[in-house]
Each structure stands twice: as C-alpha cells, then as structure tokens.
Design a protein around this motif. Structure first.
Motif, PDB file in Angstrom:
ATOM      1  N   CYS A   1       1.855 -23.378   1.994  1.00  0.00           N
ATOM      2  CA  CYS A   1       2.540 -22.727   0.879  1.00  0.00           C
ATOM      3  C   CYS A   1       2.647 -21.242   1.217  1.00  0.00           C
ATOM      4  CB  CYS A   1       1.758 -22.918  -0.423  1.00  0.00           C
ATOM      5  SG  CYS A   1       1.756 -24.621  -1.020  1.00  0.00           S
ATOM      6  N   GLU A   2       3.884 -20.754   1.307  1.00  0.00           N
ATOM      7  CA  GLU A   2       4.100 -19.347   1.630  1.00  0.00           C
ATOM      8  C   GLU A   2       4.768 -18.634   0.465  1.00  0.00           C
ATOM      9  OE1 GLU A   2       6.136 -18.808   5.324  1.00  0.00           O
ATOM     10  OE2 GLU A   2       4.464 -19.617   6.497  1.00  0.00           O
ATOM     11  N   TRP A   3       4.410 -17.373   0.339  1.00  0.00           N
ATOM     12  CA  TRP A   3       4.950 -16.519  -0.721  1.00  0.00           C
ATOM     13  C   TRP A   3       6.454 -16.399  -0.554  1.00  0.00           C
ATOM     14  CZ3 TRP A   3       3.821 -14.634  -5.257  1.00  0.00           C
ATOM     15  CH2 TRP A   3       4.488 -13.519  -5.750  1.00  0.00           C
ATOM     16  N   GLU A   4       7.195 -16.617  -1.640  1.00  0.00           N
ATOM     17  CA  GLU A   4       8.651 -16.498  -1.598  1.00  0.00           C
ATOM     18  C   GLU A   4       9.027 -15.030  -1.686  1.00  0.00           C
ATOM     19  OE1 GLU A   4       9.850 -18.743  -5.006  1.00  0.00           O
ATOM     20  OE2 GLU A   4       9.796 -20.635  -3.934  1.00  0.00           O
ATOM     21  N   ILE A   5       9.856 -14.574  -0.775  1.00  0.00           N
ATOM     22  CA  ILE A   5      10.293 -13.176  -0.791  1.00  0.00           C
ATOM     23  C   ILE A   5      11.721 -13.135  -1.315  1.00  0.00           C
ATOM     24  CG2 ILE A   5      10.751 -11.126   0.582  1.00  0.00           C
ATOM     25  CD1 ILE A   5       8.634 -12.119   2.544  1.00  0.00           C
ATOM     26  N   HIS A   6      11.895 -12.519  -2.479  1.00  0.00           N
ATOM     27  CA  HIS A   6      13.224 -12.342  -3.052  1.00  0.00           C
ATOM     28  C   HIS A   6      13.656 -10.911  -2.793  1.00  0.00           C
ATOM     29  CE1 HIS A   6      13.058 -16.197  -5.091  1.00  0.00           C
ATOM     30  NE2 HIS A   6      11.845 -15.896  -5.508  1.00  0.00           N
ATOM     31  N   THR A   7      14.916 -10.709  -2.514  1.00  0.00           N
ATOM     32  CA  THR A   7      15.402  -9.364  -2.196  1.00  0.00           C
ATOM     33  C   THR A   7      15.221  -8.403  -3.369  1.00  0.00           C
ATOM     34  OG1 THR A   7      17.623 -10.074  -2.833  1.00  0.00           O
ATOM     35  CG2 THR A   7      17.068 -10.159  -0.486  1.00  0.00           C
ATOM     36  N   ASP A   8      15.264  -8.908  -4.592  1.00  0.00           N
ATOM     37  CA  ASP A   8      15.107  -8.026  -5.748  1.00  0.00           C
ATOM     38  C   ASP A   8      13.649  -7.898  -6.180  1.00  0.00           C
ATOM     39  OD1 ASP A   8      15.041 -10.671  -6.507  1.00  0.00           O
ATOM     40  OD2 ASP A   8      16.033 -10.347  -8.429  1.00  0.00           O
ATOM     41  N   CYS A   9      12.722  -8.433  -5.409  1.00  0.00           N
ATOM     42  CA  CYS A   9      11.301  -8.389  -5.784  1.00  0.00           C
ATOM     43  C   CYS A   9      10.469  -7.672  -4.727  1.00  0.00           C
ATOM     44  CB  CYS A   9      10.761  -9.802  -5.965  1.00  0.00           C
ATOM     45  SG  CYS A   9      11.507 -10.682  -7.327  1.00  0.00           S
ATOM     46  N   GLU A  10      11.065  -6.745  -3.987  1.00  0.00           N
ATOM     47  CA  GLU A  10      10.327  -6.075  -2.916  1.00  0.00           C
ATOM     48  C   GLU A  10       9.144  -5.276  -3.459  1.00  0.00           C
ATOM     49  OE1 GLU A  10      13.168  -3.846  -0.708  1.00  0.00           O
ATOM     50  OE2 GLU A  10      14.252  -5.633  -0.057  1.00  0.00           O
ATOM     51  N   GLN A  11       9.319  -4.661  -4.625  1.00  0.00           N
ATOM     52  CA  GLN A  11       8.225  -3.867  -5.184  1.00  0.00           C
ATOM     53  C   GLN A  11       7.052  -4.760  -5.602  1.00  0.00           C
ATOM     54  OE1 GLN A  11      10.311  -1.763  -8.216  1.00  0.00           O
ATOM     55  NE2 GLN A  11      10.785  -0.026  -6.882  1.00  0.00           N
TER      56      GLN A  11
ATOM     57  N   ASP B   1      -9.737   0.769  -7.147  1.00  0.00           N
ATOM     58  CA  ASP B   1      -8.929   1.293  -6.044  1.00  0.00           C
ATOM     59  C   ASP B   1      -7.466   0.901  -6.209  1.00  0.00           C
ATOM     60  OD1 ASP B   1     -11.187   2.402  -4.915  1.00  0.00           O
ATOM     61  OD2 ASP B   1     -11.500   0.760  -3.490  1.00  0.00           O
ATOM     62  N   VAL B   2      -7.234  -0.329  -6.671  1.00  0.00           N
ATOM     63  CA  VAL B   2      -5.866  -0.798  -6.894  1.00  0.00           C
ATOM     64  C   VAL B   2      -5.205   0.047  -7.977  1.00  0.00           C
ATOM     65  CG1 VAL B   2      -4.452  -2.726  -7.718  1.00  0.00           C
ATOM     66  CG2 VAL B   2      -6.315  -3.159  -6.118  1.00  0.00           C
ATOM     67  N   LYS B   3      -5.942   0.293  -9.065  1.00  0.00           N
ATOM     68  CA  LYS B   3      -5.395   1.088 -10.180  1.00  0.00           C
ATOM     69  C   LYS B   3      -5.032   2.496  -9.701  1.00  0.00           C
ATOM     70  CE  LYS B   3      -6.369   2.563 -14.858  1.00  0.00           C
ATOM     71  NZ  LYS B   3      -7.333   2.612 -15.949  1.00  0.00           N
ATOM     72  N   MET B   4      -5.924   3.114  -8.915  1.00  0.00           N
ATOM     73  CA  MET B   4      -5.659   4.461  -8.432  1.00  0.00           C
ATOM     74  C   MET B   4      -4.460   4.464  -7.476  1.00  0.00           C
ATOM     75  SD  MET B   4      -8.272   7.244  -6.867  1.00  0.00           S
ATOM     76  CE  MET B   4      -8.195   6.912  -5.128  1.00  0.00           C
ATOM     77  N   ALA B   5      -4.361   3.459  -6.611  1.00  0.00           N
ATOM     78  CA  ALA B   5      -3.235   3.387  -5.676  1.00  0.00           C
ATOM     79  C   ALA B   5      -1.919   3.199  -6.422  1.00  0.00           C
ATOM     80  CB  ALA B   5      -3.461   2.248  -4.687  1.00  0.00           C
ATOM     81  N   LEU B   6      -1.939   2.397  -7.489  1.00  0.00           N
ATOM     82  CA  LEU B   6      -0.728   2.188  -8.281  1.00  0.00           C
ATOM     83  C   LEU B   6      -0.310   3.475  -8.999  1.00  0.00           C
ATOM     84  CD1 LEU B   6      -1.338  -1.394  -9.721  1.00  0.00           C
ATOM     85  CD2 LEU B   6       0.326  -0.719  -7.990  1.00  0.00           C
ATOM     86  N   GLU B   7      -1.270   4.247  -9.471  1.00  0.00           N
ATOM     87  CA  GLU B   7      -0.950   5.526 -10.124  1.00  0.00           C
ATOM     88  C   GLU B   7      -0.305   6.484  -9.111  1.00  0.00           C
ATOM     89  OE1 GLU B   7      -1.085   6.489 -13.315  1.00  0.00           O
ATOM     90  OE2 GLU B   7      -1.815   4.487 -13.893  1.00  0.00           O
ATOM     91  N   VAL B   8      -0.860   6.525  -7.902  1.00  0.00           N
ATOM     92  CA  VAL B   8      -0.296   7.383  -6.850  1.00  0.00           C
ATOM     93  C   VAL B   8       1.108   6.912  -6.500  1.00  0.00           C
ATOM     94  CG1 VAL B   8      -0.527   8.058  -4.418  1.00  0.00           C
ATOM     95  CG2 VAL B   8      -2.533   8.079  -5.920  1.00  0.00           C
ATOM     96  N   TYR B   9       1.302   5.585  -6.413  1.00  0.00           N
ATOM     97  CA  TYR B   9       2.622   5.033  -6.104  1.00  0.00           C
ATOM     98  C   TYR B   9       3.616   5.391  -7.219  1.00  0.00           C
ATOM     99  CZ  TYR B   9       6.238   1.581  -5.050  1.00  0.00           C
ATOM    100  OH  TYR B   9       7.424   0.972  -4.773  1.00  0.00           O
TER     101      TYR B   9
ATOM    102  N   LEU C   1       3.461   7.925  -9.237  1.00  0.00           N
ATOM    103  CA  LEU C   1       3.718   9.363  -9.133  1.00  0.00           C
ATOM    104  C   LEU C   1       4.722   9.654  -8.010  1.00  0.00           C
ATOM    105  CD1 LEU C   1       2.951  12.147 -10.233  1.00  0.00           C
ATOM    106  CD2 LEU C   1       1.089  12.208  -8.579  1.00  0.00           C
ATOM    107  N   SER C   2       4.591   8.937  -6.878  1.00  0.00           N
ATOM    108  CA  SER C   2       5.526   9.167  -5.766  1.00  0.00           C
ATOM    109  C   SER C   2       6.946   8.737  -6.161  1.00  0.00           C
ATOM    110  CB  SER C   2       5.070   8.435  -4.507  1.00  0.00           C
ATOM    111  OG  SER C   2       5.205   7.041  -4.668  1.00  0.00           O
ATOM    112  N   LEU C   3       7.087   7.677  -6.965  1.00  0.00           N
ATOM    113  CA  LEU C   3       8.413   7.253  -7.433  1.00  0.00           C
ATOM    114  C   LEU C   3       9.021   8.300  -8.359  1.00  0.00           C
ATOM    115  CD1 LEU C   3       7.892   3.431  -8.141  1.00  0.00           C
ATOM    116  CD2 LEU C   3       9.152   4.469  -6.255  1.00  0.00           C
ATOM    117  N   GLU C   4       8.194   8.905  -9.227  1.00  0.00           N
ATOM    118  CA  GLU C   4       8.694   9.945 -10.130  1.00  0.00           C
ATOM    119  C   GLU C   4       9.139  11.178  -9.342  1.00  0.00           C
ATOM    120  OE1 GLU C   4       6.058  10.825 -13.397  1.00  0.00           O
ATOM    121  OE2 GLU C   4       5.765   8.686 -13.800  1.00  0.00           O
ATOM    122  N   ILE C   5       8.387  11.512  -8.300  1.00  0.00           N
ATOM    123  CA  ILE C   5       8.761  12.663  -7.463  1.00  0.00           C
ATOM    124  C   ILE C   5      10.091  12.388  -6.769  1.00  0.00           C
ATOM    125  CG2 ILE C   5       8.123  13.971  -5.379  1.00  0.00           C
ATOM    126  CD1 ILE C   5       5.174  13.687  -6.312  1.00  0.00           C
ATOM    127  N   GLU C   6      10.249  11.169  -6.239  1.00  0.00           N
ATOM    128  CA  GLU C   6      11.521  10.802  -5.586  1.00  0.00           C
ATOM    129  C   GLU C   6      12.681  10.929  -6.567  1.00  0.00           C
ATOM    130  OE1 GLU C   6      11.808   7.014  -3.573  1.00  0.00           O
ATOM    131  OE2 GLU C   6       9.835   7.303  -2.667  1.00  0.00           O
TER     132      GLU C   6
END
Length: 194
Positions: A142-152, A168-176, A178-183
């Motif tokens: 069973c492999e994870w299905e990769i949809h083009t609109d689900c890259e995030q 650690d996951v929560k902190m990484a998501l906050e940094v991510y 923040l990086s999207l808002e900067i972009e």
C-alpha cells in the motif's frame, strides 16, 4: 481329545461366535489404511476391539482438514481420510488490511488486500495461499497516493514522519506557516512596485 484341549475348545468356539455376531460378513477389517500426503497415521484401536481406529497428523507447516480419527465398522470407514493442506502466514501489509483476518491460511484460500484511505494497492489485490506455503502472486504493498493538488499535505506528512515529537512538528509547522506569509508579502510588494 486331551483334557487341556477340552477346556480351551469352548473358549475358542465362544470367541468365534462373538466374531460372527459382531461382524457377520467376517470382514471386520477395512484392509489398507488410507494414507495422506504431507502427514502420517497411527492405528489407535483398543485391544480386543472389533473396530479399527486410525488417527492422522500433519507434518509441520500443514493443517489437518477433515476428521482427525476415522473408524472402520462393517468393512467401511466412518469418513474419508483427512487432508494436510499447506499453511500460509498472515500477509504483513503496512497501511492496509486483508479481507479475512486470521493468523494462518490453508492451501487455496484467497484474500483481498485493502489499503487505508489515502493509499493505493501496488500489485495484485487478490492473493492465494499456494501449496508450497507462499502467497501467489506476491503480497502487494500500500503506497501513499500523490495528488498534484495535495503537495502541501504530502510535505506535511513527510515532516511529521521525520520529527521525533509532536512539539517539534508544531514548531516546524509554525515556521513553515511564517515562511508562506513572508513569500506572500514579498509577492504583494513586487506587484505593488511594478
């Protein structure tokens, strides 16, 4: 007649009459014991019994299908000899399940592999336990299905697998985030200055 033989003769005569009463056809025996592939048998009849009882057992890696013991009465077996069928272990499927959940399966038994939501089957979803104790065709994955609109979503899933704790996951998501808002701010700034 000798005196000793006179005492023995009535006992032999009585035994013969009992045999004729219990087995009128004079064929109390079923002849050859039915043999089985991948197993063995043993005569477990009791002494002075007018029936024959045979007990079967299978070799390692095989399961007995049918009656473990069969009895011969009036020159007939109580049931056909059992069979020893190969055993397959439960297929290991990460991120999926099988249609019939057991620890072991016998020869010719088939199952269908079903993947968890978001996963798809790679290989044949229908597999059969073969007589050599393996699954045919090979157990799928069973492999994870990769949809083009689900890259995030895929990136977030990878992130969660790489980090050791939820904090650690929560902190990484906050940094991510923040990086999207900067972009987005940089893109707005470029559009406004053009």
């Amino acid at each position: 007649m000798a005196p000793n033989l006179q005492h023995v003769f009535p006992a032999v005569h009585l035994f013969g009459v009992l045999v004729l009463l219990l087995c009128p056809s004079c064929m109390c025996d079923c002849g050859i014991f039915p043999s089985i592939a991948h197993g063995s048998y043993e005569d477990v009849s009791s002494f002075l019994s007018f029936t024959t009882v045979v007990q079967y057992k299978c070799d390692d890696g095989y399961a007995l299908v049918g009656e473990e013991k069969i009895t011969c009465r009036s020159s007939r077996w109580s049931s056909p000899a059992p069979q020893c069928q190969a055993l397959c272990l439960k297929p290991e499927i990460e991120d999926g399940t099988v249609s019939v959940d057991k620890d072991q399966y016998v020869d010719s038994e088939n199952v269908t592999v079903q993947c968890d939501p978001g996963y798809s089957v790679v290989g044949s979803p229908n597999i059969i336990c073969s007589e050599n104790g393996t699954w045919y065709p090979d157990v799928p994955k069973c492999e994870w299905e990769i949809h083009t609109d689900c890259e995030q979503v895929l990136e977030g899933r990878k992130l969660m697998q790489c980090l050791p704790s939820p904090e650690d996951v929560k902190m990484a998501l906050e940094v991510y985030k923040l990086s999207l808002e900067i972009e987005r701010l940089e893109l707005d700034l470029k559009l406004s200055t053009s």
